[in-house]
Design a protein around this motif. Structure first.
Motif, PDB file in Angstrom:
ATOM      1  N   GLY A   1      -9.164  -5.962  -2.676  1.00  0.00           N
ATOM      2  CA  GLY A   1      -9.303  -4.554  -2.324  1.00  0.00           C
ATOM      3  C   GLY A   1      -9.341  -4.335  -0.823  1.00  0.00           C
ATOM      4  N   LYS A   2      -9.989  -5.259  -0.110  1.00  0.00           N
ATOM      5  CA  LYS A   2     -10.106  -5.133   1.338  1.00  0.00           C
ATOM      6  C   LYS A   2      -9.533  -6.389   1.987  1.00  0.00           C
ATOM      7  CE  LYS A   2     -14.309  -2.328   1.015  1.00  0.00           C
ATOM      8  NZ  LYS A   2     -15.753  -2.252   1.342  1.00  0.00           N
ATOM      9  N   THR A   3      -8.371  -6.264   2.567  1.00  0.00           N
ATOM     10  CA  THR A   3      -7.733  -7.420   3.194  1.00  0.00           C
ATOM     11  C   THR A   3      -6.750  -6.952   4.244  1.00  0.00           C
ATOM     12  OG1 THR A   3      -6.416  -9.412   2.808  1.00  0.00           O
ATOM     13  CG2 THR A   3      -5.921  -7.520   1.434  1.00  0.00           C
ATOM     14  N   THR A   4      -6.537  -7.817   5.235  1.00  0.00           N
ATOM     15  CA  THR A   4      -5.511  -7.542   6.248  1.00  0.00           C
ATOM     16  C   THR A   4      -4.230  -8.289   5.930  1.00  0.00           C
ATOM     17  OG1 THR A   4      -6.396  -9.345   7.591  1.00  0.00           O
ATOM     18  CG2 THR A   4      -7.243  -7.126   8.041  1.00  0.00           C
ATOM     19  N   ILE A   5      -4.226  -8.984   4.780  1.00  0.00           N
ATOM     20  CA  ILE A   5      -3.031  -9.741   4.368  1.00  0.00           C
ATOM     21  C   ILE A   5      -2.302  -8.937   3.290  1.00  0.00           C
ATOM     22  CG2 ILE A   5      -2.189 -11.954   3.517  1.00  0.00           C
ATOM     23  CD1 ILE A   5      -4.930 -13.148   4.316  1.00  0.00           C
ATOM     24  N   PRO A   6      -1.191  -8.296   3.619  1.00  0.00           N
ATOM     25  CA  PRO A   6      -0.525  -7.394   2.677  1.00  0.00           C
ATOM     26  C   PRO A   6      -0.194  -8.030   1.326  1.00  0.00           C
ATOM     27  CG  PRO A   6       0.433  -7.174   4.869  1.00  0.00           C
ATOM     28  CD  PRO A   6      -0.505  -8.331   4.924  1.00  0.00           C
ATOM     29  N   VAL A   7       0.191  -9.311   1.323  1.00  0.00           N
ATOM     30  CA  VAL A   7       0.640  -9.930   0.081  1.00  0.00           C
ATOM     31  C   VAL A   7      -0.506 -10.027  -0.935  1.00  0.00           C
ATOM     32  CG1 VAL A   7       0.190 -12.367   0.642  1.00  0.00           C
ATOM     33  CG2 VAL A   7       2.188 -11.757  -0.764  1.00  0.00           C
ATOM     34  N   LEU A   8      -1.759 -10.037  -0.459  1.00  0.00           N
ATOM     35  CA  LEU A   8      -2.898 -10.144  -1.372  1.00  0.00           C
ATOM     36  C   LEU A   8      -3.184  -8.834  -2.105  1.00  0.00           C
ATOM     37  CD1 LEU A   8      -5.474 -12.346   0.590  1.00  0.00           C
ATOM     38  CD2 LEU A   8      -3.839 -13.038  -1.169  1.00  0.00           C
TER      39      LEU A   8
ATOM     40  N   TYR B   1      12.335   4.190 -10.209  1.00  0.00           N
ATOM     41  CA  TYR B   1      11.575   4.022  -8.972  1.00  0.00           C
ATOM     42  C   TYR B   1      12.186   2.900  -8.147  1.00  0.00           C
ATOM     43  CZ  TYR B   1       7.722   6.784 -10.972  1.00  0.00           C
ATOM     44  OH  TYR B   1       6.958   7.779 -11.516  1.00  0.00           O
ATOM     45  N   ASN B   2      12.206   3.089  -6.843  1.00  0.00           N
ATOM     46  CA  ASN B   2      12.575   2.029  -5.908  1.00  0.00           C
ATOM     47  C   ASN B   2      11.311   1.627  -5.134  1.00  0.00           C
ATOM     48  OD1 ASN B   2      15.106   2.519  -6.781  1.00  0.00           O
ATOM     49  ND2 ASN B   2      16.026   2.916  -4.788  1.00  0.00           N
ATOM     50  N   LEU B   3      10.908   0.371  -5.301  1.00  0.00           N
ATOM     51  CA  LEU B   3       9.712  -0.129  -4.612  1.00  0.00           C
ATOM     52  C   LEU B   3      10.101  -1.224  -3.635  1.00  0.00           C
ATOM     53  CD1 LEU B   3       6.694  -0.657  -7.087  1.00  0.00           C
ATOM     54  CD2 LEU B   3       6.960   1.054  -5.290  1.00  0.00           C
ATOM     55  N   HIS B   4       9.439  -1.232  -2.481  1.00  0.00           N
ATOM     56  CA  HIS B   4       9.651  -2.316  -1.522  1.00  0.00           C
ATOM     57  C   HIS B   4       8.733  -3.475  -1.897  1.00  0.00           C
ATOM     58  CE1 HIS B   4      12.216   0.125   0.995  1.00  0.00           C
ATOM     59  NE2 HIS B   4      11.296   1.083   1.006  1.00  0.00           N
ATOM     60  N   GLY B   5       9.335  -4.626  -2.191  1.00  0.00           N
ATOM     61  CA  GLY B   5       8.560  -5.804  -2.564  1.00  0.00           C
ATOM     62  C   GLY B   5       8.364  -6.743  -1.392  1.00  0.00           C
ATOM     63  N   LEU B   6       7.715  -7.868  -1.667  1.00  0.00           N
ATOM     64  CA  LEU B   6       7.469  -8.897  -0.666  1.00  0.00           C
ATOM     65  C   LEU B   6       7.961 -10.240  -1.185  1.00  0.00           C
ATOM     66  CD1 LEU B   6       3.824  -7.898   0.346  1.00  0.00           C
ATOM     67  CD2 LEU B   6       5.877  -7.619   1.766  1.00  0.00           C
ATOM     68  N   ASP B   7       8.231 -11.144  -0.269  1.00  0.00           N
ATOM     69  CA  ASP B   7       8.707 -12.480  -0.619  1.00  0.00           C
ATOM     70  C   ASP B   7       7.615 -13.235  -1.392  1.00  0.00           C
ATOM     71  OD1 ASP B   7       9.813 -14.978  -0.800  1.00  0.00           O
ATOM     72  OD2 ASP B   7       9.969 -15.311   1.372  1.00  0.00           O
ATOM     73  N   HIS B   8       7.943 -13.728  -2.578  1.00  0.00           N
ATOM     74  CA  HIS B   8       6.951 -14.437  -3.396  1.00  0.00           C
ATOM     75  C   HIS B   8       6.510 -15.749  -2.749  1.00  0.00           C
ATOM     76  CE1 HIS B   8       9.456 -17.746  -5.076  1.00  0.00           C
ATOM     77  NE2 HIS B   8      10.450 -16.918  -4.758  1.00  0.00           N
ATOM     78  N   GLU B   9       7.319 -16.273  -1.812  1.00  0.00           N
ATOM     79  CA  GLU B   9       6.946 -17.515  -1.138  1.00  0.00           C
ATOM     80  C   GLU B   9       5.736 -17.317  -0.214  1.00  0.00           C
ATOM     81  OE1 GLU B   9       7.961 -20.440  -1.683  1.00  0.00           O
ATOM     82  OE2 GLU B   9       9.795 -20.132  -2.846  1.00  0.00           O
ATOM     83  N   GLU B  10       5.469 -16.075   0.189  1.00  0.00           N
ATOM     84  CA  GLU B  10       4.313 -15.787   1.037  1.00  0.00           C
ATOM     85  C   GLU B  10       3.022 -15.715   0.223  1.00  0.00           C
ATOM     86  OE1 GLU B  10       4.946 -12.228   3.237  1.00  0.00           O
ATOM     87  OE2 GLU B  10       6.878 -12.885   4.079  1.00  0.00           O
TER      88      GLU B  10
ATOM     89  N   ILE C   1       9.110 -11.921  -7.442  1.00  0.00           N
ATOM     90  CA  ILE C   1       8.865 -10.869  -6.464  1.00  0.00           C
ATOM     91  C   ILE C   1       7.372 -10.584  -6.428  1.00  0.00           C
ATOM     92  CG2 ILE C   1       9.123  -8.969  -8.111  1.00  0.00           C
ATOM     93  CD1 ILE C   1      10.412  -8.941  -4.457  1.00  0.00           C
ATOM     94  N   VAL C   2       6.890 -10.059  -5.299  1.00  0.00           N
ATOM     95  CA  VAL C   2       5.512  -9.567  -5.197  1.00  0.00           C
ATOM     96  C   VAL C   2       5.579  -8.058  -5.010  1.00  0.00           C
ATOM     97  CG1 VAL C   2       3.350  -9.606  -3.897  1.00  0.00           C
ATOM     98  CG2 VAL C   2       4.675 -11.722  -4.185  1.00  0.00           C
TER      99      VAL C   2
END
Length: 378
Positions: A23-30, A113-122, A75-76
Motif C-alpha cells: 500500500g505504501k511504497t516508492t517502488i512502482p512494481v510493488l 481498456y488500455n492499461l500501461h503495464g510494467l516489465d515482469h522482470e522488474e 506482465i505486471v
C-alpha cells in the motif's frame, strides 16, 4: 501474451493475491500484480516484501475450460485498476492482450481498456522455500488457531518478537502462543507431522497471520507448512503464501502461568460476555477500560464506575464457584477479546488472588488457554 479467462475466476484470483500488494511504497512494481500465462494456465503474484502470495488458475476445472492461453507471456498490472476493471466488466469472459511497450488491452463485452503495464522482470521473485521441516494441518483448524491467538500480539514495535505469534511443534502437537505482556493466548492442535519432527521459536508476524486467515478455507482440506531459516511457506490448494519470520527469542511463558488456584468460577460464556460488554460502556479507555468482578455469596457481580459518566452493575447467579470470595479488576477489552474467540458454551476462570494473573479456560479442554493480568484498584 493473450488469454481468455472466465471473469469470476479472475476476480477470485485477484482478490487472493491483492492482500499482499504494497500500500505504501516508492517502488512502482510493488503496487502491481504479476500475471504469467503458460500452457498450465494463469498465475498471479503479489508481494510487499514481507509477505508474498501466488495463486494459480488452471486451464480446466473438471470439464470446464477456465483459461484459454492463446499466447504465453507475462506482465505486471496495477492491482488497484486491474481489480476495479475486472469486477465491473459486463461479460462473463475477459480477454487480456499485451502489446508492445507493455501496453495491455482488457476486453469484456463492449468495453475495452488500455492499461500501461510494467516489465515482469522488474518484479521481485518470491523466495524458494526449501526445508525438511514440513507438516500438515486442516485449513479450518489453522484458521481457528490464528483467530484464537493473533488478537493478543503487541501493536508496539518496542519488542518486535511480541508483535508475532510464536509456534512450536513437538510429538505431533502444534502450539501457538501470543502475548503483549498484559495478556496471553495459547492454542494447541494435533497435526500430521513426522514423529521426530520438532520445531521451536518460530515467530510469525501477527499481520501476516491475519492475512493468511483470510485465504484459508473453512473446511478440512489439508494445508502444508514448510519452515525455513527466515521464511515460512503455506501451501494451499491453488495458492501459496510466503511470510518472513521475526528474528529473536520469544519469552518463556511457562513461568507466568499459575498452577495453584484459590478461586474457581464456571459461567456461561455468552452471559459473561454480555455483562462485561454492558459494563464496558461506562469504562473509560484512558483508565484501562476498568471493570470489576466481585465473587461473593455464591454469585458474581460485574460493575464499572466512572466519576464523569456514572456507574453500572449487573449480577449473574447461574454460576458455579469453588474456593474463596474475590474482588478483582481487569481491562474489559482484554477480557472481551478472549471471550469472543472461545467456542464453548461454558468457560472456567481460575484465580490465585486479586493482584495475580488469572486464567480463562474451556472446562475439560486444555487446548485453548487465555491469561489476563489484573488492574490494581487499591
Amino acid at each position: 501474451m493473450k488469454i481468455l479467462i472466465q471473469r469470476q475466476n479472475l476476480v477470485q484470483a485477484i482478490q487472493n493475491v491483492q492482500k499482499a500488494v504494497s500500500g505504501k511504497t516508492t517502488i512502482p512494481v510493488l503496487t502491481g500484480i504479476k500475471i504469467v500465462a503458460s500452457k498450465e494456465g494463469l498465475s498471479l503474484t503479489a508481494t510487499d516484501l514481507e509477505i508474498g502470495i501466488e495463486t494459480r488458475v488452471p486451464t480446466h476445472i473438471e470439464e470446464d475450460q477456465i483459461v484459454n492461453v492463446i499466447e504465453e507471456g507475462a506482465i505486471v498490472l496495477s492491482a488497484r485498476y486491474l481489480s476495479d476493471i475486472v469486477r465491473k466488466l459486463p461479460s462473463q469472459q475477459v480477454e487480456i492482450e499485451v502489446k508492445q511497450n507493455y501496453l495491455t488491452i482488457i476486453r469484456g463485452g463492449k468495453s475495452e481498456y488500455n492499461l500501461h503495464g510494467l516489465d515482469h522482470e522488474e518484479f521481485p521473485r518470491l523466495p524458494q522455500v526449501i526445508g525438511n521441516q514440513v507438516f500438515s494441518i486442516q485449513s479450518d483448524i489453522l484458521k481457528d488457531m490464528i483467530r484464537q491467538t493473533s488478537f493478543a500480539v503487541s501493536t508496539e514495535e518496542i519488542r518486535p518478537v511480541l508483535t508475532g505469534v510464536m509456534f512450536s511443534l513437538k510429538k505431533g502437537t502444534l502450539k501457538f502462543i501470543a502475548t503483549d505482556s498484559h495478556r496471553l493466548a495459547t492454542r494447541e492442535s494435533v497435526v500430521e507431522a513426522p514423529e521426530d519432527l520438532e520445531i521451536h521459536n518460530v515467530i510469525l508476524p501477527g499481520k501476516s497471520l491475519n492475512e493468511l486467515a483470510r485465504l484459508l478455507a473453512d473446511d478440512s482440506s489439508l494445508v502444508d507448512l514448510v519452515v525455513a531459516d527466515n521464511q515460512v511457506l503455506v501451501q494451499m490448494d491453488k495458492t501459496q503464501f510466503y511470510t518472513r519470520l521475526i528474528d529473536g527469542q520469544y519469552p518463556d511463558i511457562s513461568r507466568i502461568i499459575p498452577s495453584n488456584f484459590k478461586t474457581g468460577l464456571t459461567v456461561k460464556t455468552k452471559e459473561l460476555q454480555g455483562a462485561v460488554e454492558r459494563a464496558s460502556l461506562i469504562a473509560k479507555e484512558h483508565e484501562n477500560n476498568l471493570v470489576r468482578l466481585n465473587i461473593k455469596g455464591g454469585g458474581i457481580e460485574i460493575s464499572s464506575n466512572s466519576p464523569d459518566v456514572g456507574k453500572v452493575s449487573e449480577s449473574i447467579e447461574d454460576v458455579s464457584i469453588t474456593g474463596d470470595d474475590l474482588l478483582i479488576a481487569f481491562n474489559s477489552k482484554f477480557m472481551l477479546d478472549a471471550l469472543r474467540v472461545i467456542d464453548s458454551e461454558e468457560l472456567l476462570i481460575e484465580f490465585t488472588g486479586s493482584m495475580s494473573p488469572f486464567l480463562v479456560k474451556i472446562p475439560d479442554n486444555p487446548s485453548c488457554l487465555h491469561l489476563i493480568l489484573p488492574v490494581r484498584i487499591y
